[in-house]
Design an enzyme around this catalytic site. Structure first.
Site, short mmCIF file in Angstrom:
data_model
loop_
_atom_site.label_atom_id
_atom_site.label_comp_id
_atom_site.label_asym_id
_atom_site.label_seq_id
_atom_site.Cartn_x
_atom_site.Cartn_y
_atom_site.Cartn_z
N GLU A 1 0.84 -1.20 0.00
CA GLU A 1 0.00 0.00 0.00
C GLU A 1 0.88 1.25 0.00
O GLU A 1 1.82 1.36 0.78
CB GLU A 1 -0.91 -0.01 1.24
CG GLU A 1 -1.86 1.16 1.24
CD GLU A 1 -2.83 1.16 2.42
OE1 GLU A 1 -3.62 0.21 2.54
OE2 GLU A 1 -2.77 2.11 3.22
N ASP B 1 -20.17 -6.18 13.02
CA ASP B 1 -19.23 -5.69 12.01
C ASP B 1 -19.00 -6.75 10.93
O ASP B 1 -18.91 -6.43 9.74
CB ASP B 1 -17.90 -5.34 12.72
CG ASP B 1 -17.11 -4.29 11.96
OD1 ASP B 1 -17.71 -3.51 11.18
OD2 ASP B 1 -15.88 -4.24 12.13
N ARG C 1 7.84 3.52 1.65
CA ARG C 1 9.25 3.20 1.95
C ARG C 1 9.53 1.75 1.52
O ARG C 1 8.64 0.91 1.60
CB ARG C 1 9.51 3.34 3.45
CG ARG C 1 9.65 4.79 3.88
CD ARG C 1 10.23 4.87 5.27
NE ARG C 1 9.31 4.35 6.26
CZ ARG C 1 8.39 5.10 6.88
NH1 ARG C 1 8.30 6.38 6.60
NH2 ARG C 1 7.58 4.57 7.76
N THR D 1 -3.80 4.81 -1.67
CA THR D 1 -4.86 5.31 -0.79
C THR D 1 -5.50 6.58 -1.33
O THR D 1 -4.96 7.24 -2.22
CB THR D 1 -4.31 5.62 0.62
OG1 THR D 1 -3.34 6.66 0.49
CG2 THR D 1 -3.67 4.40 1.25
N TYR E 1 -11.98 -5.66 9.58
CA TYR E 1 -11.40 -5.19 10.85
C TYR E 1 -11.33 -6.35 11.86
O TYR E 1 -12.30 -6.60 12.59
CB TYR E 1 -12.25 -4.04 11.40
CG TYR E 1 -12.34 -2.89 10.41
CD1 TYR E 1 -11.40 -1.88 10.41
CD2 TYR E 1 -13.32 -2.89 9.41
CE1 TYR E 1 -11.43 -0.87 9.46
CE2 TYR E 1 -13.37 -1.88 8.45
CZ TYR E 1 -12.42 -0.88 8.48
OH TYR E 1 -12.44 0.12 7.53
N ARG F 1 -16.25 3.19 2.60
CA ARG F 1 -17.09 4.31 3.01
C ARG F 1 -16.19 5.49 3.36
O ARG F 1 -16.43 6.62 2.98
CB ARG F 1 -17.92 3.93 4.24
CG ARG F 1 -18.85 5.04 4.69
CD ARG F 1 -19.21 4.94 6.15
NE ARG F 1 -18.08 5.22 7.03
CZ ARG F 1 -18.12 5.21 8.35
NH1 ARG F 1 -19.24 4.91 8.96
NH2 ARG F 1 -17.04 5.49 9.07
N GLY F 2 -15.11 5.21 4.08
CA GLY F 2 -14.19 6.27 4.49
C GLY F 2 -14.66 6.96 5.75
O GLY F 2 -15.66 6.58 6.36
N ASP F 3 -13.89 7.96 6.14
CA ASP F 3 -14.19 8.72 7.36
C ASP F 3 -14.57 10.14 6.99
O ASP F 3 -14.23 10.62 5.91
CB ASP F 3 -12.97 8.75 8.28
CG ASP F 3 -12.72 7.39 8.90
OD1 ASP F 3 -13.71 6.77 9.37
OD2 ASP F 3 -11.57 6.94 8.88
P1 FAD Z 1 -18.15 0.35 6.17
O1 FAD Z 1 -17.89 -1.03 5.71
O2 FAD Z 1 -19.32 1.06 5.59
O3 FAD Z 1 -18.28 0.30 7.76
C1 FAD Z 1 -18.19 1.45 8.56
C2 FAD Z 1 -18.93 1.23 9.87
O4 FAD Z 1 -20.34 1.16 9.62
C3 FAD Z 1 -18.56 -0.08 10.56
O5 FAD Z 1 -18.60 0.12 11.95
C4 FAD Z 1 -19.68 -1.04 10.13
O6 FAD Z 1 -19.88 -2.09 11.05
C5 FAD Z 1 -20.86 -0.09 10.04
N1 FAD Z 1 -21.87 -0.49 9.04
C6 FAD Z 1 -21.64 -0.95 7.79
N2 FAD Z 1 -22.81 -1.20 7.16
C7 FAD Z 1 -23.80 -0.87 8.03
C8 FAD Z 1 -25.23 -0.89 7.97
N3 FAD Z 1 -25.86 -1.30 6.87
N4 FAD Z 1 -25.89 -0.47 9.05
C9 FAD Z 1 -25.26 -0.04 10.17
N5 FAD Z 1 -23.91 0.01 10.28
C10 FAD Z 1 -23.20 -0.41 9.22
N6 FAD Z 1 -9.44 5.44 4.81
C11 FAD Z 1 -9.15 6.47 3.99
O7 FAD Z 1 -9.58 7.60 4.24
N7 FAD Z 1 -8.42 6.29 2.85
C12 FAD Z 1 -7.93 5.08 2.48
O8 FAD Z 1 -7.30 4.95 1.43
C13 FAD Z 1 -8.18 3.97 3.35
N8 FAD Z 1 -7.71 2.74 3.06
C14 FAD Z 1 -8.00 1.68 3.90
C15 FAD Z 1 -7.50 0.42 3.57
C16 FAD Z 1 -7.77 -0.67 4.39
C17 FAD Z 1 -7.22 -2.03 4.02
C18 FAD Z 1 -8.56 -0.50 5.56
C19 FAD Z 1 -8.85 -1.67 6.45
C20 FAD Z 1 -9.06 0.75 5.89
C21 FAD Z 1 -8.80 1.86 5.07
N9 FAD Z 1 -9.27 3.14 5.37
C22 FAD Z 1 -8.97 4.20 4.53
C23 FAD Z 1 -10.05 3.40 6.61
C24 FAD Z 1 -11.57 3.41 6.37
O9 FAD Z 1 -11.91 4.44 5.48
C25 FAD Z 1 -12.27 3.64 7.71
O10 FAD Z 1 -12.04 2.56 8.58
C26 FAD Z 1 -13.77 3.96 7.65
O11 FAD Z 1 -14.17 4.41 8.94
C27 FAD Z 1 -14.69 2.79 7.31
O12 FAD Z 1 -14.72 2.48 5.98
P2 FAD Z 1 -15.39 1.08 5.50
O13 FAD Z 1 -15.33 1.04 4.05
O14 FAD Z 1 -14.82 -0.04 6.26
O15 FAD Z 1 -16.90 1.33 5.99
#
Ligand code: FAD
Length: 286
Positions: free
Chosen positions: A18, A159, A273, A49, A146, A108-110
């Site tokens: 990554e 989750d 790196r 990313t 996760y 989904r992202g943050d």
């Molecule tokens: P989701 O899968 O939508 O989940 C988010 C939360 O909502 C979880 O707690 C889940 O349990 C809950 N949820 C999901 N569906 C529902 C539903 N239907 N009803 C109620 N709750 C629900 N962030 C970045 O900004 N840029 C990046 O490039 C990036 N790369 C990443 C790469 C990896 C391998 C990982 C593991 C994470 C990465 N992240 C990145 C972090 C990620 O964006 C955050 O963890 C974000 O908060 C959640 O994204 P998600 O796609 O997992 O969300």
């Protein structure tokens, strides 16, 4: 998996690395070197990313295209949807497709820290984004997982149900948040299997360098820090010269254990790196 067997395995466990979009010309040059160095051992290619809220959209696109050109390896673009309208998120995906980037890590992202107030209505969960991408083009879609639970989720079980929804919506594999305790990955694989998930779940491996920063990441992500690692690296603070050696041995030990739990590949958080990432690859037989 004994180390000797791993070295002799001729790279049986493929690696993906990554990277993030560089912020200056100097860092772009450093990234180019990283890609050249790691390309020969990147069986799973590279991923790039995207900042929260789709920030760095252009940077992600341009970096992904550049990495693919230099490496001649497949590149996965991350797509973070929260903060983007549906149209903008899908336009970013369309741009990837047109540029030949056909693999997406759908997130989904943050919420972007800089943005106050309501966000434009868009994809509320990654599963919705996966379904929409599926309808656009035959992307190869992966999603985030996760092992120690997403910080917002009430329970690990809930989750994992949401992870299953993302896979059912059309993603074909999952990539994990990093763990510092490989056992957490082992337990997670078992729980996912009990939930009927049979897609490959690739663990995230953080090269163990820059310990104080890593501890910060671990705190943010709720990653359990095993005592032995803490002990090892706190001692190293008194003799920083030992750090590279401890880093290499501890990182390989993490990888060895993840492989022992059945990792189908390793997603290495290379952070642009290469030296430790390449040493790791060599010790895994690449
Ligand atoms: P989701 O899968 O939508 O989940 C988010 C939360 O909502 C979880 O707690 C889940 O349990 C809950 N949820 C999901 N569906 C529902 C539903 N239907 N009803 C109620 N709750 C629900 N962030 C970045 O900004 N840029 C990046 O490039 C990036 N790369 C990443 C790469 C990896 C391998 C990982 C593991 C994470 C990465 N992240 C990145 C972090 C990620 O964006 C955050 O963890 C974000 O908060 C959640 O994204 P998600 O796609 O997992 O969300």
């Amino acid at each position: 998996a004994l180390l000797r067997r791993l070295v002799e395995s001729r790279g049986a466990v493929p690696l993906g690395f990554e990277l993030f979009p560089p912020r200056s010309a100097e860092r772009r040059e450093a990234l180019r070197e990283t890609v050249e160095r790691l390309a020969p051992v990147a069986g799973k290619g590279f991923s790039v990313t995207m900042g929260a809220g789709g920030t760095t959209r252009t940077g992600t696109h341009d970096t992904a295209v550049e990495v693919a050109r230099i490496a001649g390896r497949p590149v996965t673009a991350h797509l973070t949807a929260l903060g983007l309208s549906r149209e903008d998120a899908l336009a970013a995906a369309e741009g990837f497709w047109e540029a030949g980037i056909t693999r997406i890590l759908a997130l989904r992202g943050d919420r972007p820290r800089a943005v106050q107030g309501p966000l434009p209505p868009g994809f509320a969960h990654a599963a919705d984004l996966v379904a929409a991408l599926r309808d656009c083009h035959p992307f190869e879609i992966s999603v985030a997982a996760y092992p120690e639970k997403h910080p917002e989720a009430d329970t690990l079980e809930a989750d994992i149900d949401h992870l299953k929804a993302k896979l059912d919506a059309g993603a074909t594999s999952a990539v994990c948040q990093f763990v510092l305790d490989p056992e957490a990955y082992g337990r997670f694989l078992e729980t996912c299997a009990r939930h009927g998930i049979d897609a490959p779940i690739v663990p995230g491996l953080m090269p163990l360098e820059g310990w104080s920063r890593l501890r910060g990441f671990a705190r943010e992500n709720g990653a359990h820090v095993p005592d032995w690692l803490n002990h090892l690296f706190s001692q190293a603070e008194q003799a920083p010269e030992t750090m590279p050696y401890l880093s290499a041995v501890a990182t390989v030990e993490q990888a060895r254990r993840l492989v022992g739990y059945g990792a189908p590949a390793l997603h290495v958080y290379a952070m642009n790196r290469w030296p430790l990432a390449l040493a790791l690859a060599r010790l895994l037989g690449h």
